[in-house]
Write a protein that holds these residues in place. Structure first.
Motif, PDB file in Angstrom:
ATOM      1  N   GLY A 152       0.800  -1.220   0.000  1.00  0.00           N
ATOM      2  CA  GLY A 152       0.000   0.000   0.000  1.00  0.00           C
ATOM      3  C   GLY A 152       0.831   1.268   0.000  1.00  0.00           C
ATOM      4  N   ASP A 153       0.182   2.369   0.353  1.00  0.00           N
ATOM      5  CA  ASP A 153       0.794   3.699   0.335  1.00  0.00           C
ATOM      6  C   ASP A 153       0.947   4.245   1.749  1.00  0.00           C
ATOM      7  OD1 ASP A 153       1.044   3.763  -2.411  1.00  0.00           O
ATOM      8  OD2 ASP A 153      -0.771   4.939  -2.747  1.00  0.00           O
ATOM      9  N   LEU A 154       1.668   5.352   1.859  1.00  0.00           N
ATOM     10  CA  LEU A 154       1.996   5.929   3.159  1.00  0.00           C
ATOM     11  C   LEU A 154       2.054   7.446   3.060  1.00  0.00           C
ATOM     12  CD1 LEU A 154       4.879   4.715   5.489  1.00  0.00           C
ATOM     13  CD2 LEU A 154       4.822   7.099   4.752  1.00  0.00           C
ATOM     14  N   PHE A 155       1.599   8.108   4.128  1.00  0.00           N
ATOM     15  CA  PHE A 155       1.771   9.551   4.285  1.00  0.00           C
ATOM     16  C   PHE A 155       2.263   9.800   5.709  1.00  0.00           C
ATOM     17  CE2 PHE A 155      -1.293   9.154   0.921  1.00  0.00           C
ATOM     18  CZ  PHE A 155      -1.072  10.234   0.074  1.00  0.00           C
ATOM     19  N   ALA A 156       3.083  10.830   5.894  1.00  0.00           N
ATOM     20  CA  ALA A 156       3.603  11.117   7.231  1.00  0.00           C
ATOM     21  C   ALA A 156       3.857  12.605   7.409  1.00  0.00           C
ATOM     22  CB  ALA A 156       4.897  10.335   7.481  1.00  0.00           C
ATOM     23  N   ILE A 157       3.710  13.050   8.654  1.00  0.00           N
ATOM     24  CA  ILE A 157       4.142  14.381   9.090  1.00  0.00           C
ATOM     25  C   ILE A 157       5.126  14.166  10.235  1.00  0.00           C
ATOM     26  CG2 ILE A 157       3.468  16.595  10.078  1.00  0.00           C
ATOM     27  CD1 ILE A 157       0.715  16.238   8.847  1.00  0.00           C
ATOM     28  N   VAL A 158       6.298  14.781  10.113  1.00  0.00           N
ATOM     29  CA  VAL A 158       7.363  14.602  11.102  1.00  0.00           C
ATOM     30  C   VAL A 158       7.706  15.941  11.736  1.00  0.00           C
ATOM     31  CG1 VAL A 158       9.758  13.887  11.472  1.00  0.00           C
ATOM     32  CG2 VAL A 158       8.334  12.643   9.824  1.00  0.00           C
ATOM     33  N   TRP A 159       7.686  15.978  13.074  1.00  0.00           N
ATOM     34  CA  TRP A 159       8.254  17.124  13.785  1.00  0.00           C
ATOM     35  C   TRP A 159       9.710  16.797  14.107  1.00  0.00           C
ATOM     36  CZ3 TRP A 159       7.424  22.119  15.006  1.00  0.00           C
ATOM     37  CH2 TRP A 159       8.262  22.690  15.961  1.00  0.00           C
ATOM     38  N   ASP A 160      10.633  17.587  13.535  1.00  0.00           N
ATOM     39  CA  ASP A 160      12.055  17.372  13.751  1.00  0.00           C
ATOM     40  C   ASP A 160      12.536  18.304  14.854  1.00  0.00           C
ATOM     41  OD1 ASP A 160      14.754  16.506  13.243  1.00  0.00           O
ATOM     42  OD2 ASP A 160      15.065  18.411  12.203  1.00  0.00           O
ATOM     43  N   ALA A 161      12.996  17.715  15.950  1.00  0.00           N
ATOM     44  CA  ALA A 161      13.378  18.504  17.120  1.00  0.00           C
ATOM     45  C   ALA A 161      14.592  19.391  16.852  1.00  0.00           C
ATOM     46  CB  ALA A 161      13.656  17.572  18.305  1.00  0.00           C
ATOM     47  N   LYS A 162      15.469  18.977  15.933  1.00  0.00           N
ATOM     48  CA  LYS A 162      16.674  19.761  15.664  1.00  0.00           C
ATOM     49  C   LYS A 162      16.349  21.051  14.927  1.00  0.00           C
ATOM     50  CE  LYS A 162      19.843  15.799  15.538  1.00  0.00           C
ATOM     51  NZ  LYS A 162      20.761  14.985  14.681  1.00  0.00           N
ATOM     52  N   ALA A 208       6.724   9.321  19.621  1.00  0.00           N
ATOM     53  CA  ALA A 208       7.516  10.463  20.080  1.00  0.00           C
ATOM     54  C   ALA A 208       8.695   9.959  20.895  1.00  0.00           C
ATOM     55  CB  ALA A 208       6.655  11.395  20.922  1.00  0.00           C
ATOM     56  N   ASP A 209       9.844  10.615  20.771  1.00  0.00           N
ATOM     57  CA  ASP A 209      11.036  10.123  21.467  1.00  0.00           C
ATOM     58  C   ASP A 209      11.567  11.135  22.473  1.00  0.00           C
ATOM     59  OD1 ASP A 209      12.626  12.012  20.090  1.00  0.00           O
ATOM     60  OD2 ASP A 209      13.119  10.616  18.496  1.00  0.00           O
ATOM     61  N   GLU A 210      12.657  10.742  23.144  1.00  0.00           N
ATOM     62  CA  GLU A 210      13.219  11.527  24.231  1.00  0.00           C
ATOM     63  C   GLU A 210      13.790  12.860  23.751  1.00  0.00           C
ATOM     64  OE1 GLU A 210      15.651  10.446  28.297  1.00  0.00           O
ATOM     65  OE2 GLU A 210      16.025   9.272  26.481  1.00  0.00           O
ATOM     66  N   GLU A 211      14.186  12.920  22.476  1.00  0.00           N
ATOM     67  CA  GLU A 211      14.761  14.149  21.940  1.00  0.00           C
ATOM     68  C   GLU A 211      13.696  15.164  21.531  1.00  0.00           C
ATOM     69  OE1 GLU A 211      17.190  12.924  18.702  1.00  0.00           O
ATOM     70  OE2 GLU A 211      18.685  11.922  19.976  1.00  0.00           O
ATOM     71  N   GLY A 212      12.430  14.717  21.497  1.00  0.00           N
ATOM     72  CA  GLY A 212      11.359  15.625  21.107  1.00  0.00           C
ATOM     73  C   GLY A 212      10.863  15.432  19.691  1.00  0.00           C
ATOM     74  N   ASN A 213      11.406  14.449  18.958  1.00  0.00           N
ATOM     75  CA  ASN A 213      10.904  14.143  17.623  1.00  0.00           C
ATOM     76  C   ASN A 213       9.532  13.478  17.732  1.00  0.00           C
ATOM     77  OD1 ASN A 213      13.427  14.834  16.133  1.00  0.00           O
ATOM     78  ND2 ASN A 213      14.229  13.108  17.314  1.00  0.00           N
ATOM     79  N   MET A 214       8.641  13.810  16.811  1.00  0.00           N
ATOM     80  CA  MET A 214       7.313  13.209  16.799  1.00  0.00           C
ATOM     81  C   MET A 214       6.936  12.862  15.357  1.00  0.00           C
ATOM     82  SD  MET A 214       5.333  15.747  19.506  1.00  0.00           S
ATOM     83  CE  MET A 214       3.882  14.710  19.697  1.00  0.00           C
ATOM     84  N   VAL A 215       6.278  11.718  15.181  1.00  0.00           N
ATOM     85  CA  VAL A 215       5.882  11.240  13.861  1.00  0.00           C
ATOM     86  C   VAL A 215       4.388  10.956  13.854  1.00  0.00           C
ATOM     87  CG1 VAL A 215       6.266   9.535  12.041  1.00  0.00           C
ATOM     88  CG2 VAL A 215       8.135  10.158  13.590  1.00  0.00           C
ATOM     89  N   SER A 216       3.718  11.476  12.857  1.00  0.00           N
ATOM     90  CA  SER A 216       2.309  11.173  12.611  1.00  0.00           C
ATOM     91  C   SER A 216       2.260  10.431  11.280  1.00  0.00           C
ATOM     92  CB  SER A 216       1.501  12.478  12.538  1.00  0.00           C
ATOM     93  OG  SER A 216       0.135  12.240  12.284  1.00  0.00           O
ATOM     94  N   LEU A 217       1.932   9.124  11.309  1.00  0.00           N
ATOM     95  CA  LEU A 217       2.073   8.280  10.113  1.00  0.00           C
ATOM     96  C   LEU A 217       0.804   7.469   9.881  1.00  0.00           C
ATOM     97  CD1 LEU A 217       5.180   6.196   9.133  1.00  0.00           C
ATOM     98  CD2 LEU A 217       2.921   5.129   9.090  1.00  0.00           C
ATOM     99  N   ILE A 218       0.374   7.439   8.637  1.00  0.00           N
ATOM    100  CA  ILE A 218      -0.806   6.662   8.261  1.00  0.00           C
ATOM    101  C   ILE A 218      -0.485   5.842   7.018  1.00  0.00           C
ATOM    102  CG2 ILE A 218      -1.879   8.448   6.792  1.00  0.00           C
ATOM    103  CD1 ILE A 218      -4.555   7.622   8.355  1.00  0.00           C
ATOM    104  N   GLN A 219      -1.017   4.605   6.977  1.00  0.00           N
ATOM    105  CA  GLN A 219      -0.649   3.698   5.899  1.00  0.00           C
ATOM    106  C   GLN A 219      -1.789   2.734   5.617  1.00  0.00           C
ATOM    107  OE1 GLN A 219       1.483   0.133   5.745  1.00  0.00           O
ATOM    108  NE2 GLN A 219       0.866   0.607   3.663  1.00  0.00           N
ATOM    109  N   SER A 220      -1.989   2.403   4.341  1.00  0.00           N
ATOM    110  CA  SER A 220      -3.191   1.657   3.982  1.00  0.00           C
ATOM    111  C   SER A 220      -3.030   0.935   2.661  1.00  0.00           C
ATOM    112  CB  SER A 220      -4.370   2.642   3.893  1.00  0.00           C
ATOM    113  OG  SER A 220      -5.516   2.034   3.351  1.00  0.00           O
ATOM    114  N   ASN A 221      -3.826  -0.130   2.506  1.00  0.00           N
ATOM    115  CA  ASN A 221      -3.983  -0.804   1.214  1.00  0.00           C
ATOM    116  C   ASN A 221      -5.261  -0.373   0.498  1.00  0.00           C
ATOM    117  OD1 ASN A 221      -1.684  -2.258   1.623  1.00  0.00           O
ATOM    118  ND2 ASN A 221      -2.682  -4.226   1.899  1.00  0.00           N
ATOM    119  N   TYR A 222      -6.157   0.297   1.186  1.00  0.00           N
ATOM    120  CA  TYR A 222      -7.516   0.643   0.788  1.00  0.00           C
ATOM    121  C   TYR A 222      -8.395  -0.617   0.807  1.00  0.00           C
ATOM    122  CZ  TYR A 222     -11.364   3.206  -1.356  1.00  0.00           C
ATOM    123  OH  TYR A 222     -12.573   3.801  -1.581  1.00  0.00           O
TER     124      TYR A 222
END
Length: 560
Positions: free
Chosen positions: A85-95, A378-392
């Motif tokens: 399937g396909d994937l979409f993501a939004i990433v907050w990069d702490a750096k 979310a990790d100790e450094e403050g990075n956060m990932v919002s990820l969604i994935q599907s075959n439909y």
């Protein structure tokens, strides 16, 4: 009834009611959020959540953990996702302290044309079989995320999923139920039964299920990277299988595929910035709805107000008319996203809403120059990932290449065959997409990473979560457990327009007075089990992570 029996009956009824009530008196069940300092994962399956935590405890970051969890979900929850399937993501990069968006959706085969469908007499693209198959974008999405943000070697990231696929795992109740429902439809396609019905039936609740083909495929990806999937033996197996079974996907389609880094887009809702990805997905529908709703005093109306639910449904209808007409692959169309999500455009559209009556039809605005999994980590450094994935459509097309351990998606079904439409089928084009990750920031800092599964329910669900958090002051878990509505039956991305106002599905937990008031306003009410999505979220507040995973799925939020 004598006095003693009457008293006993009353006491029994009181105990039942007391057991169902929450301490705070809400009419729906919820539980506390998970709270931790160092890291948090919320996925739709406990094993995937535990894998994400193990990766972070072993030195990986949130991006590594999200990929590992997604790979595990493709194995343990094949009814909602997988590497086909396909994937979409939004990433907050702490750096860099900014958001990054990734569109990892695949394109239609170059050798399949609109004329093919017309010559064969199709009026729409079928939901299963070879014709709705588009290039699977998930694996390239993993590698893009890993290449930009990852820290552990890919072998370590994928090893937990490889181990579970090799050794087996007990299938959960909900997944077993969905697999059993899928089998009568998909077992007619070559490879499905061999992969997912090894004992003559799909695995039952608690039964150990192994997928050695997927273990080998993941091992090839871990060892060879992108070439291990989009070139070489795996790509050749996919292409040969498709050719032998009436399909059009080729090795060139796979080799030439690439994901795209995109700028997330946002609107400000009462001081909070709500972020979505631009089309070919439907995320901006949530932003359009929020812009319309912001002019109303939603908090004063209250969650139990039919006035609020009426406005929400009417705002949805307005946004979805634009969705049906304009949301498509931006590489093939000029889509004025900035105007669609502007406050000025919302001001133009809002007066169309009658506060006392449900609209039966709306025209799309005048423009100036699709079961799924969702996870967040979310990790100790403050990075956060919002990820969604599907075959439909749950498990996808049914097309299951031999020995690879996964099903190819049927996302191409969401193209229209109507000429001149933004979403008309064309070779090498990305179809309209339903899966959307979301993110909320406050004053330029991360606040909530969240998502909600379920086709056209997703933008509606995003709005309900945002309103629950911001207007009604609910906690993160409570905001997901609160009963939802789902408006359907209109404004499809294939060009179908709303003519009868559609129907409104209302989850258990709504007082009948609300239902009756909405019926009085002209809404057609349906009772339905299940089409309300599946929510996961992580909130960052005062140096602490809060995690939530709703009870509609098998999911788990956990941290340390």
């Amino acid at each position: 009834m004598n006095r003693s029996l009457l008293t006993l009956s009353f006491c029994f009824t009181f105990l039942l009611l007391s057991a169902q009530d929450r301490i705070t008196g809400k009419p729906f069940a919820t539980r506390s959020e998970v709270i931790a300092r160092h890291g948090m994962a919320a996925t739709s399956h406990p094993l995937a959540t535990q894998v994400a935590l193990e990766i972070m405890k072993g030195g990986g970051n949130a991006i590594d953990a999200a990929i590992a969890a997604n790979a595990t979900l493709g194995l343990v929850e094949p009814t909602g996702n997988g590497i086909g399937g396909d994937l979409f993501a939004i990433v907050w990069d702490a750096k860099t302290k900014q958001l990054y968006g990734l569109n990892a959706s695949g394109r239609s085969p170059q050798s399949l044309t609109l004329d093919y469908f017309k010559d064969k007499g199709y009026t729409s693209i079928p939901p299963h079989g070879p014709l709705p198959v588009s290039v699977p974008g998930c694996v390239d999405g993993w590698l893009e995320l890993h290449g930009k943000f990852g820290s552990l070697p890919m072998q370590e990231v994928l090893q937990p999923a490889i181990d579970y696929a090799t050794e087996g795992f007990p299938v959960t109740e909900l997944v077993a139920w969905y697999m059993d429902r899928s089998a009568p439809i998909l077992s007619k396609f070559p490879g499905f039964a061999e992969t997912y019905m090894p004992n003559g039936h799909t695995p039952r609740k608690g039964e150990i299920f192994k997928n050695p083909g997927l273990a080998n495929t993941l091992s090839q990806i871990a060892a060879k990277g992108r070439a291990g999937f989009y070139e070489g033996p795996i790509a050749a197996t996919i292409a040969k299988y498709m050719l032998e079974n009436g399909g059009f996907l080729t090795m060139d389609d796979l080799k030439n595929h690439h994901s795209e880094w995109v700028e997330p887009v946002s609107t400000n809702y009462r001081g909070y910035d709500i972020w979505e990805l631009p089309p070919n997905g439907q995320g901006i529908a949530a932003l359009q709805m929020l812009n319309i709703l912001e002019a109303y005093d939603i908090a004063a109306m209250g969650f139990d107000s039919p006035e609020y639910w009426h406005l929400l449904v009417e705002a949805k209808k307005l946004a979805f008319e634009d969705r049906a007409k304009f949301y498509a692959d931006p590489a093939f169309n000029e889509i004025p996203v900035d105007w669609l999500i502007s406050k000025a455009y919302a001001d133009e559209r809002r007066p169309l809403i009658n506060p006392d009556r449900a609209g039966r039809s709306y025209e799309p605005g005048q423009l100036k120059d699709g079961d799924t999994i969702y996870l967040t980590v979310a990790d100790e450094e403050g990075n956060m990932v919002s990820l969604i994935q599907s075959n439909y459509r749950g498990m996808g097309s049914g097309m299951t290449p031999p020995g690879l351990g996964f099903i190819l998606q049927d996302r191409g079904e969401l193209f229209t065959l109507e000429e001149g439409h933004f979403n008309t089928y064309e070779p090498g084009k990305r179809p309209f997409h339903t899966i959307i990750p979301a993110f909320i920031t406050k004053d330029g800092e991360p606040y909530v990473s969240f998502g909600l599964m379920g086709g056209a329910m997703q933008p509606q669900g995003h709005v309900q979560i945002v309103v629950n958090l911001i207007d009604f002051g609910m906690g993160l878990q409570e905001a997901g457990d609160a009963p939802r509505i789902n408006h359907g039956g209109s404004s499809q991305p294939t060009g179908e327009e709303m003519t009868d106002g559609g129907y409104l599905q209302m989850e258990s937990g709504f007082d009948y007075e609300i239902i009756r008031a909405l019926m009085y306003k002209g809404h057609q009410i349906q009772y339905a089990l299940g089409p309300y999505g599946g929510y996961q979220a992580i909130m960052y507040k005062d140096g602490v992570y809060y995690g939530a995973s709703e009870s509609r799925k098998d999911g788990q939020a956990a941290g340390w």
